[in-house]
Design an enzyme around this catalytic site. Structure first.
Site, PDB file in Angstrom:
ATOM      1  CB  CYS A 170      40.753 -28.626   7.100  1.00  0.00           C
ATOM      2  SG  CYS A 170      41.445 -30.118   6.249  1.00  0.00           S
ATOM      3  CG  PHE A 196      40.731 -31.539  -2.995  1.00  0.00           C
ATOM      4  CD1 PHE A 196      41.850 -32.814  -2.749  1.00  0.00           C
ATOM      5  CD2 PHE A 196      41.409 -30.554  -3.624  1.00  0.00           C
ATOM      6  CE1 PHE A 196      43.006 -32.805  -3.044  1.00  0.00           C
ATOM      7  CE2 PHE A 196      42.937 -30.506  -4.118  1.00  0.00           C
ATOM      8  CZ  PHE A 196      43.652 -32.006  -3.807  1.00  0.00           C
ATOM      9  NE  ARG A 200      30.909 -25.545   2.326  1.00  0.00           N
ATOM     10  CZ  ARG A 200      30.413 -26.524   3.460  1.00  0.00           C
ATOM     11  NH1 ARG A 200      29.103 -26.356   3.565  1.00  0.00           N
ATOM     12  NH2 ARG A 200      31.145 -27.457   3.658  1.00  0.00           N
TER      13      ARG A 200
END
Length: 244
Positions: free
Chosen positions: A130, A20, A4
């Site tokens: 993921c 998302f 991030r």
């Protein structure tokens, strides 16, 4: 998190799409780093409520939330001519089992293709996965194929977990008392054995292999492939060997 923080470096003065988004971590970090505006997209209204609260507590730029199926909404944004300076797509795991690989790859392909179409010229696509069964190289290749189909030129600026790997390497150097480079490997036992032989010995050197079963035979084969002179000592399984 490092991913991030890295994505937020490119957000200053840019419009950002956090698809998302869940609780909006990417978008909020981008806003704190000077984004011109952030759009949060998620199918869950509860997730969007969390993102809105986080955004209100941390941001100083305009923001909007878009509820709805992410793929359908991404397509609607594209059809509406929307463009963003930074687009983040962080979908749930599309490949939960190996047998889901083909279907999951198609889903990742569609998500990233839509994401690329929403990036303005010179903008940034942050693509996340993921899925344990999706290798990083497969994701990079998939994005490159989508970009080529759209006539876009892409450049890889950052791959996640680089800092973690560097930290791990530093700790392993301390553990083994060496300043030499250490390469952590995620592989099978045979892969680790091969790496050890290739890292420790040069072709033509002599090694002694105590052969008490299958692994002894495997060590000998790997050493022979490396070009080593192999001296085998065959013993019964569990028998101790006294060096001569």
């Amino acid at each position: 998190r490092p991913n991030r923080v890295e994505a937020a470096k490119y957000a200053k003065g840019k419009t950002v799409l956090d698809a998302f988004c869940y609780a909006g971590a990417f978008g909020v970090m981008a806003a704190r780093n000077g984004a011109a505006g952030v759009t949060f997209l998620d199918a869950s209204r509860q997730a969007l409520d969390m993102a809105s609260r986080n955004f209100a507590a941390n941001a100083g730029c305009p923001g909007e939330t878009l509820p709805g199926d992410a793929l359908d909404t991404l397509a609607s944004l594209r059809d509406g001519g929307r463009k963003f300076g930074v687009v983040c797509v962080d979908p749930p795991a599309f490949i939960k089992r190996k047998k889901d690989a083909e279907q999951g790859l198609n889903a990742y392909r569609r998500v990233n293709d839509l994401g690329l179409q929403l990036v303005e010229n010179g903008g940034i696509l942050t693509s996340c996965s993921c899925s344990h069964h999706l290798e990083a190289e497969a994701l990079r290749r998939l994005i490159a194929q989508c970009a080529a189909k759209r006539g876009l030129n892409t450049q890889l600026l950052y791959q996640g977990f680089q800092e973690i790997l560097l930290e791990t390497e530093t700790m392993l150097q301390k553990l083994f008392g060496t300043e030499q480079p250490v390469l952590p490997l995620s592989c099978s036992g045979t892969g680790a054995m091969t790496a050890a032989v290739h890292g420790l010995f040069l072709p033509g050197e002599t090694v002694i292999v105590v052969n008490g079963g299958k692994f002894g035979e495997r060590w000998s084969k790997i050493a022979a492939v490396r070009g080593l002179k192999v001296v085998e000592i065959d013993v019964a399984w569990g028998q101790a060997v006294t060096p001569a």
